[in-house]
Design an enzyme around this catalytic site. Structure first.
Site, PDB file in Angstrom:
ATOM      1  N   GLY A 182     -24.549   6.252  36.763  1.00 35.42           N
ATOM      2  CA  GLY A 182     -23.210   5.832  37.122  1.00 35.42           C
ATOM      3  C   GLY A 182     -22.408   6.989  37.692  1.00 35.42           C
ATOM      4  N   VAL A 196     -20.387  11.997  42.926  1.00 36.51           N
ATOM      5  CA  VAL A 196     -21.088  13.262  43.101  1.00 36.51           C
ATOM      6  C   VAL A 196     -20.653  14.287  42.053  1.00 36.51           C
ATOM      7  CG1 VAL A 196     -19.398  14.191  44.749  1.00 36.51           C
ATOM      8  CG2 VAL A 196     -21.766  15.002  44.814  1.00 36.51           C
ATOM      9  N   TYR A 212     -22.058  18.493  40.433  1.00 33.38           N
ATOM     10  CA  TYR A 212     -22.865  19.693  40.650  1.00 33.38           C
ATOM     11  C   TYR A 212     -23.506  20.122  39.343  1.00 33.38           C
ATOM     12  CZ  TYR A 212     -23.992  24.644  41.235  1.00 33.38           C
ATOM     13  OH  TYR A 212     -24.651  25.856  41.238  1.00 33.38           O
ATOM     14  N   HIS A 213     -24.774  20.526  39.422  1.00 32.01           N
ATOM     15  CA  HIS A 213     -25.468  21.153  38.297  1.00 32.01           C
ATOM     16  C   HIS A 213     -25.922  22.541  38.725  1.00 32.01           C
ATOM     17  CE1 HIS A 213     -25.461  17.362  36.208  1.00 32.01           C
ATOM     18  NE2 HIS A 213     -26.272  16.790  37.076  1.00 32.01           N
ATOM     19  N   SER A 255     -18.811  16.405  32.329  1.00 34.25           N
ATOM     20  CA  SER A 255     -18.978  15.169  33.089  1.00 34.25           C
ATOM     21  C   SER A 255     -19.961  14.252  32.376  1.00 34.25           C
ATOM     22  CB  SER A 255     -19.496  15.485  34.497  1.00 34.25           C
ATOM     23  OG  SER A 255     -18.614  16.349  35.177  1.00 34.25           O
ATOM     24  N   LEU A 283     -24.892  13.849  29.930  1.00 31.06           N
ATOM     25  CA  LEU A 283     -23.681  14.666  30.024  1.00 31.06           C
ATOM     26  C   LEU A 283     -24.012  16.046  30.576  1.00 31.06           C
ATOM     27  CD1 LEU A 283     -23.440  17.074  27.593  1.00 31.06           C
ATOM     28  CD2 LEU A 283     -23.496  15.012  26.200  1.00 31.06           C
ATOM     29  N   CYS A 303     -16.823  14.067  41.147  1.00 30.33           N
ATOM     30  CA  CYS A 303     -16.693  12.713  40.597  1.00 30.33           C
ATOM     31  C   CYS A 303     -15.805  11.827  41.481  1.00 30.33           C
ATOM     32  CB  CYS A 303     -16.162  12.749  39.168  1.00 30.33           C
ATOM     33  SG  CYS A 303     -17.146  13.819  38.088  1.00 30.33           S
TER      34      CYS A 303
END
EC number: 2.3.1.181
Length: 215
Positions: free
Chosen positions: A71, A74, A76-77, A137, A151, A168
């Protein structure tokens, strides 16, 4: 029912193989399968959720973009961000989606409080915030009563890539991290505290560390 929650600590792993392993685990699990949470960091990557729109990718540059089935929009990791993938039989737990999201948010709020950081959730924007800046997030997918994805908590990372996107889907959303709010932080310690809070807020009786790969 007394349940044991299993944790896998995966270290630094590329995003796409972990995504495929999550999908495979969810598709192949049985009604008796133990619930698992995978704790991981990823090399730099942008991920687009099911609601993602191309215009929210402002200047991705050399950072790869992966379309995914969680869900949200966009995000970032990157290294120094603690990601937890929740592979849970939510039907067996008796949770609805909204309750699961609320429990995850409360997990993060109490974890941050243990470092002296006052955080809160927003009813219209899943995640956890400190003075309006986003520190964690959430993005989930439920399939046949089983959850995957999870998460991402900003602990001690380079936040600059968030400026290449509308996080987001929100233009100009400020991002923050635990290091900037509580001083130098050991990621291993945060990981341990997160495990304890997840066990508590998801109503498990105990936890265990699982060994072996995710292939």
């Amino acid at each position: 029912m007394s349940l044991c929650l299993g944790f896998r600590e995966l270290g630094l792993q590329p995003y796409e193989p972990v995504l495929e392993a999550m999908r495979r685990f969810t598709e192949q699990r049985s009604p008796d399968s133990q619930d698992e949470i995978w704790l991981v960091e990823h090399p730099a990557v942008f991920t687009q959720g099911q609601a993602g729109k191309a215009e929210h990718l402002l200047v991705p540059g050399d950072i790869p973009v992966v379309q995914t089935d969680r869900g949200g929009q966009v995000t970032y990791h990157g290294p120094g961000q603690l990601v937890a993938y929740l592979l849970l039989d939510v039907r067996r737990l008796g949770f609805g989606v909204r309750e699961l999201v609320s429990r995850i948010e409360q997990t993060l709020i109490e974890l941050l409080a243990s470092y002296g950081v006052s955080a809160a959730a927003k009813p219209d924007a899943p995640g956890v915030y400190v003075d309006g800046a986003k520190i964690a997030s959430l993005g989930l997918r439920i399939r046949n009563g089983r959850s995957f994805h999870g998460l991402a908590l900003n602990v001690d990372m380079d936040l600059a890539p968030f400026r290449r996107i509308n996080p987001c889907g929100y233009a100009g959303l400020a991002m923050t991290q635990l290091r900037d709010l509580a001083g130098p932080i050991e990621l291993d310690e945060v990981r341990t505290r997160l495990r304890g809070q997840l066990v508590k807020h998801l109503d498990y009786a105990e936890q265990t560390t699982l060994t072996g790969g995710i292939d």
